[in-house]
Design an enzyme around this catalytic site. Structure first.
Site, PDB file in Angstrom:
ATOM      1  N   THR A   4       6.153 -26.552   7.564  1.00 39.55           N
ATOM      2  CA  THR A   4       4.920 -27.336   7.439  1.00 39.55           C
ATOM      3  C   THR A   4       5.057 -28.693   8.111  1.00 39.55           C
ATOM      4  O   THR A   4       6.145 -29.245   8.218  1.00 39.55           O
ATOM      5  CB  THR A   4       4.561 -27.566   5.957  1.00 39.55           C
ATOM      6  OG1 THR A   4       5.638 -28.265   5.313  1.00 39.55           O
ATOM      7  CG2 THR A   4       4.289 -26.258   5.239  1.00 39.55           C
ATOM      8  N   GLU A  48       0.730 -31.305   3.314  1.00 36.35           N
ATOM      9  CA  GLU A  48       1.519 -30.514   4.246  1.00 36.35           C
ATOM     10  C   GLU A  48       0.662 -29.383   4.808  1.00 36.35           C
ATOM     11  O   GLU A  48      -0.090 -28.745   4.064  1.00 36.35           O
ATOM     12  CB  GLU A  48       2.746 -29.923   3.543  1.00 36.35           C
ATOM     13  CG  GLU A  48       3.686 -30.982   2.971  1.00 36.35           C
ATOM     14  CD  GLU A  48       4.883 -30.359   2.278  1.00 36.35           C
ATOM     15  OE1 GLU A  48       5.638 -29.626   2.955  1.00 36.35           O
ATOM     16  OE2 GLU A  48       5.049 -30.585   1.074  1.00 36.35           O
TER      17      GLU A  48
END
Length: 314
Positions: free
Chosen positions: A212, A260
């Site tokens: 991420t 994220e």
């Protein structure tokens, strides 16, 4: 589009213009009515349109600590205003001294002496000057003296969002805080966006097979409620379908709230240090702590499948 920061940035030879003034946080559909009318009136008169806004938000100066979560940073607002056809944006540094200008002094110093206003377009509840003592009636009253017209545009539109409440930045912030990003998008006319620089996190996503981008958001950003969302990650001009996680990562006893974004099916992306944008399309589920890593992986796989479907990345 020209961008000025402070009255001293306005060109010395600046002529007459059509002006609208406001915080315009989010440049939502109500704001677009006012700004759009200012642009249209400027074109009718054959002169430029100017949007005047403030930094920081006036409430932070008048009542320190009360800065509202921001729906869009100034550079993003300027981009959106440019798309509406605005010719110039003036960002006025809002200081304690500036906050003490009387409504009449504000009109003379900003509208008359610097912007040479030919017309001023505002919403019905526009207030300005020391203690917000000025209103559209006073603005129009002085227009007769200083040779500018005032037009009031009703910015109050409403829809399903917020149970039919009139569209406003306040309502949009509330919906974002509740995780209702679809309701927020109805008001904004586009998905709610969060921006920032990608920084190194714990890299657990990478270990789990779902790397991420950990986005260090800008100060005072309006961040959606904790949970998983479908949306898009934009980096280096490329818009990628994404599964987005907002929260403290309770699976690993995290304490810091993060945003994220996993770019779906993308391999080998290196986004560290880049300024990116995250657009929120839809809420998928709340934040959870699972009984095992295998259960977490099953949930992530289901999340990504759902996000792939919602963004059309199939």
């Amino acid at each position: 589009m020209q961008r000025w920061r402070g009255l001293e940035d306005i060109p010395q030879d600046w002529g007459r213009s059509v002006v609208t003034i406001g915080s315009y946080d989010g440049v939502h559909r109500g704001h677009q009515l006012i700004i759009g009318r200012a642009v249209a009136r400027a074109r009718e008169l054959g002169i430029p349109s100017v949007v005047v806004t403030f930094d920081p938000h006036p409430s932070e100066v008048v009542r320190p600590g009360s800065h509202p979560p921001l729906l869009a940073p100034h550079h993003r607002r300027a981009e959106l205003m440019a798309e509406l056809g605005v010719d110039a944006v003036l960002i006025l540094p809002f200081t304690t001294e500036f906050s003490k200008l009387s409504p009449a002094d504000f009109i003379v110093k900003v509208l008359v002496d610097k912007l040479h206003a030919r017309a001023v377009i505002e919403g019905p509840n526009f207030r300005f000057g020391h203690k917000a003592a000025g209103n559209v009636e006073f603005l129009a009253e002085l227009g007769a003296t200083y040779d500018y017209e005032v037009e009031v545009v009703d910015l109050f539109v409403s829809g399903v969002a917020g149970g039919g409440e009139p569209f406003s930045s306040t309502l949009t912030r509330r919906l974002v805080a509740e995780g209702d990003v679809e309701g927020a998008a109805e008001i904004l006319g586009r998905p709610h966006r969060v921006e920032g620089v990608v920084v190194r996190g714990a890299q657990r996503g990478r270990e789990l097979g779902y790397p991420t981008a950990n986005v260090e958001t800008l100060p005072h950003t309006a961040i959606p409620a904790d949970g998983v969302y479908a949306g898009w990650l934009t980096a280096d001009g490329e818009r990628m379908p994404a599964a987005i996680s907002v929260g403290t990562n309770p699976q690993f006893d995290g304490t810091e709230r993060t945003v994220e974004a996993y770019a779906i099916d993308r391999v080998g992306l290196d986004l560290y240090g880049l300024h990116v944008a995250v657009d929120f399309l839809a809420y998928v589920r709340g934040q959870e702590k699972f009984d095992s890593i295998d259960a977490l992986l099953d949930a992530i796989a289901a999340d990504v499948k759902k996000c792939r479907e919602l963004t059309g990345a199939v």
